[in-house]
Design a protein around this motif. Structure first.
Motif, PDB file in Angstrom:
ATOM      1  N   UNK A   1      19.687 -90.184  18.798  1.00  0.00           N
ATOM      2  CA  UNK A   1      19.045 -90.558  20.041  1.00  0.00           C
ATOM      3  C   UNK A   1      19.563 -91.942  20.445  1.00  0.00           C
ATOM      4  N   UNK A   2      20.034 -92.092  21.680  1.00  0.00           N
ATOM      5  CA  UNK A   2      20.573 -93.373  22.118  1.00  0.00           C
ATOM      6  C   UNK A   2      19.462 -94.360  22.393  1.00  0.00           C
ATOM      7  N   UNK A   3      19.809 -95.655  22.381  1.00  0.00           N
ATOM      8  CA  UNK A   3      18.826 -96.706  22.619  1.00  0.00           C
ATOM      9  C   UNK A   3      18.227 -96.603  24.023  1.00  0.00           C
ATOM     10  N   UNK A   4      19.062 -96.297  25.033  1.00  0.00           N
ATOM     11  CA  UNK A   4      18.548 -96.197  26.398  1.00  0.00           C
ATOM     12  C   UNK A   4      17.619 -94.995  26.547  1.00  0.00           C
ATOM     13  N   UNK A   5      17.927 -93.894  25.849  1.00  0.00           N
ATOM     14  CA  UNK A   5      17.050 -92.723  25.900  1.00  0.00           C
ATOM     15  C   UNK A   5      15.718 -93.048  25.234  1.00  0.00           C
ATOM     16  N   UNK A   6      15.774 -93.724  24.087  1.00  0.00           N
ATOM     17  CA  UNK A   6      14.545 -94.100  23.383  1.00  0.00           C
ATOM     18  C   UNK A   6      13.715 -95.049  24.243  1.00  0.00           C
ATOM     19  N   UNK A   7      14.350 -96.007  24.894  1.00  0.00           N
ATOM     20  CA  UNK A   7      13.629 -96.951  25.752  1.00  0.00           C
ATOM     21  C   UNK A   7      12.982 -96.238  26.929  1.00  0.00           C
ATOM     22  N   UNK A   8      13.641 -95.225  27.461  1.00  0.00           N
ATOM     23  CA  UNK A   8      13.092 -94.492  28.603  1.00  0.00           C
ATOM     24  C   UNK A   8      11.826 -93.741  28.229  1.00  0.00           C
ATOM     25  N   UNK A   9      11.608 -93.507  26.946  1.00  0.00           N
ATOM     26  CA  UNK A   9      10.413 -92.781  26.511  1.00  0.00           C
ATOM     27  C   UNK A   9       9.276 -93.712  26.139  1.00  0.00           C
ATOM     28  N   UNK A  10       9.531 -95.013  26.009  1.00  0.00           N
ATOM     29  CA  UNK A  10       8.479 -95.949  25.651  1.00  0.00           C
ATOM     30  C   UNK A  10       7.452 -96.041  26.782  1.00  0.00           C
ATOM     31  N   UNK A  11       6.177 -96.101  26.433  1.00  0.00           N
ATOM     32  CA  UNK A  11       5.173 -96.187  27.498  1.00  0.00           C
ATOM     33  C   UNK A  11       5.182 -97.558  28.175  1.00  0.00           C
ATOM     34  N   UNK A  12       4.927 -97.527  29.459  1.00  0.00           N
ATOM     35  CA  UNK A  12       4.855 -98.735  30.270  1.00  0.00           C
ATOM     36  C   UNK A  12       3.525 -98.689  30.999  1.00  0.00           C
ATOM     37  N   UNK A  13       2.859 -99.827  31.076  1.00  0.00           N
ATOM     38  CA  UNK A  13       1.614 -99.922  31.834  1.00  0.00           C
ATOM     39  C   UNK A  13       1.905-100.727  33.087  1.00  0.00           C
ATOM     40  N   UNK A  14       1.600-100.147  34.232  1.00  0.00           N
ATOM     41  CA  UNK A  14       1.802-100.827  35.500  1.00  0.00           C
ATOM     42  C   UNK A  14       0.454-101.075  36.152  1.00  0.00           C
ATOM     43  N   UNK A  15       0.307-102.240  36.739  1.00  0.00           N
ATOM     44  CA  UNK A  15      -0.840-102.545  37.573  1.00  0.00           C
ATOM     45  C   UNK A  15      -0.274-102.800  38.956  1.00  0.00           C
ATOM     46  N   UNK A  16      -0.656-101.977  39.910  1.00  0.00           N
ATOM     47  CA  UNK A  16      -0.124-102.085  41.268  1.00  0.00           C
ATOM     48  C   UNK A  16      -1.227-102.621  42.176  1.00  0.00           C
ATOM     49  N   UNK A  17      -0.963-103.746  42.816  1.00  0.00           N
ATOM     50  CA  UNK A  17      -1.910-104.370  43.730  1.00  0.00           C
ATOM     51  C   UNK A  17      -1.345-104.306  45.142  1.00  0.00           C
ATOM     52  N   UNK A  18      -1.792-103.351  45.954  1.00  0.00           N
ATOM     53  CA  UNK A  18      -1.307-103.326  47.340  1.00  0.00           C
ATOM     54  C   UNK A  18      -1.955-104.438  48.148  1.00  0.00           C
ATOM     55  N   UNK A  19      -1.178-105.083  48.993  1.00  0.00           N
ATOM     56  CA  UNK A  19      -1.691-106.120  49.888  1.00  0.00           C
ATOM     57  C   UNK A  19      -1.922-105.429  51.227  1.00  0.00           C
ATOM     58  N   UNK A  20      -3.167-105.417  51.644  1.00  0.00           N
ATOM     59  CA  UNK A  20      -3.506-104.698  52.867  1.00  0.00           C
ATOM     60  C   UNK A  20      -4.326-105.592  53.792  1.00  0.00           C
ATOM     61  N   UNK A  21      -3.887-105.713  55.044  1.00  0.00           N
ATOM     62  CA  UNK A  21      -4.637-106.471  56.029  1.00  0.00           C
ATOM     63  C   UNK A  21      -5.632-105.582  56.760  1.00  0.00           C
ATOM     64  N   UNK A  22      -5.325-104.316  56.788  1.00  0.00           N
ATOM     65  CA  UNK A  22      -6.193-103.326  57.425  1.00  0.00           C
ATOM     66  C   UNK A  22      -6.161-102.067  56.576  1.00  0.00           C
ATOM     67  N   UNK A  23      -7.167-101.200  56.745  1.00  0.00           N
ATOM     68  CA  UNK A  23      -7.160 -99.968  55.937  1.00  0.00           C
ATOM     69  C   UNK A  23      -5.880 -99.165  56.170  1.00  0.00           C
ATOM     70  N   UNK A  24      -5.270 -98.678  55.084  1.00  0.00           N
ATOM     71  CA  UNK A  24      -4.026 -97.913  55.234  1.00  0.00           C
ATOM     72  C   UNK A  24      -4.291 -96.553  55.868  1.00  0.00           C
ATOM     73  N   UNK A  25      -3.301 -96.033  56.553  1.00  0.00           N
ATOM     74  CA  UNK A  25      -3.443 -94.692  57.124  1.00  0.00           C
ATOM     75  C   UNK A  25      -3.434 -93.640  56.019  1.00  0.00           C
ATOM     76  N   UNK A  26      -2.751 -93.931  54.912  1.00  0.00           N
ATOM     77  CA  UNK A  26      -2.754 -93.062  53.728  1.00  0.00           C
ATOM     78  C   UNK A  26      -2.972 -93.959  52.519  1.00  0.00           C
ATOM     79  N   UNK A  27      -3.985 -93.659  51.727  1.00  0.00           N
ATOM     80  CA  UNK A  27      -4.290 -94.404  50.522  1.00  0.00           C
ATOM     81  C   UNK A  27      -3.116 -94.331  49.540  1.00  0.00           C
TER      82      UNK A  27
END
Length: 146
Positions: A1-27
Motif C-alpha cells: 500500500x503506498x503512502x499516499x493511498x494510506x494517507x487518503x484513508x486516514x480520517x479527517x475532521x472538518x468544521x465548516x463555518x459558513x459566513x452568511x449575511x442573510x439566510x441562504x437560498x439553500x442550506x
C-alpha cells in the motif's frame, strides 16, 4: 500500500463555518447531502456558539481524506451560488489547519493546500510543521484565482 493511498484513508475532521449575511437560498448541509456519500459523514454541529460574524450553521464532517475533493467542490459551488464565504478547520490527529473559502477560491488549490499542510504537519519534527501548514493555508491571496 503506498503512502499516499494510506494517507487518503486516514480520517479527517472538518468544521465548516459558513459566513452568511442573510439566510441562504439553500442550506449548506442540504447542499452537501445532495451527494449520498456525504450523508452519513457530514452533520450539523450541535449547540451553535460560532465565532462573531459566522452563522450558527456549523457543520462537522469526519471522513477519509479521499472524500475531500468532492466535499471541497460541493462547498465551493455553494459559496459561489450564495456569494458568501466559509472557513474550514481541518483536523487529523494532533494537526489542525484552517482554510478560508471565498468566491475566488479554486477548489483544486484548496485541496492542494489542505493536503500539503496536513502532510507537513504529519512529518516528524518540531511543532513548526503545524505552524507552517496553517501559515501557508492562510497566506493572503494564496487561494485566489486571477
Amino acid at each position: 500500500m503506498t503512502e499516499s493511498f494510506a494517507a487518503a484513508r486516514l480520517p479527517v475532521r472538518l468544521t465548516i463555518n459558513p459566513r452568511q449575511r442573510q439566510p441562504p437560498s439553500v442550506d449548506l448541509l442540504a447542499w452537501i447531502h445532495r451527494q449520498p456519500e456525504y450523508r452519513p459523514v457530514v452533520r450539523q454541529a450541535g449547540g451553535g456558539g460560532g465565532r462573531p460574524g459566522f452563522s450558527d450553521a456549523v457543520i462537522i464532517a469526519v471522513l477519509a481524506q479521499g472524500l475531500l475533493p468532492g466535499l471541497f467542490n460541493l462547498l465551493q459551488s455553494w459559496v459561489d451560488q450564495q456569494r458568501t464565504e466559509a472557513s474550514i478547520r481541518i483536523q487529523t490527529g494532533d494537526t489542525e489547519v484552517e482554510l478560508q473559502v471565498s468566491g475566488r477560491t479554486d477548489s483544486a488549490r484548496l485541496l492542494a493546500q489542505a493536503t500539503e499542510a496536513l502532510r507537513a504537519a504529519r512529518e516528524p519534527g518540531p511543532d513548526t510543521a503545524r505552524e507552517l501548514g496553517a501559515g501557508a493555508a492562510r497566506e493572503p491571496g494564496a487561494d485566489a484565482v486571477d
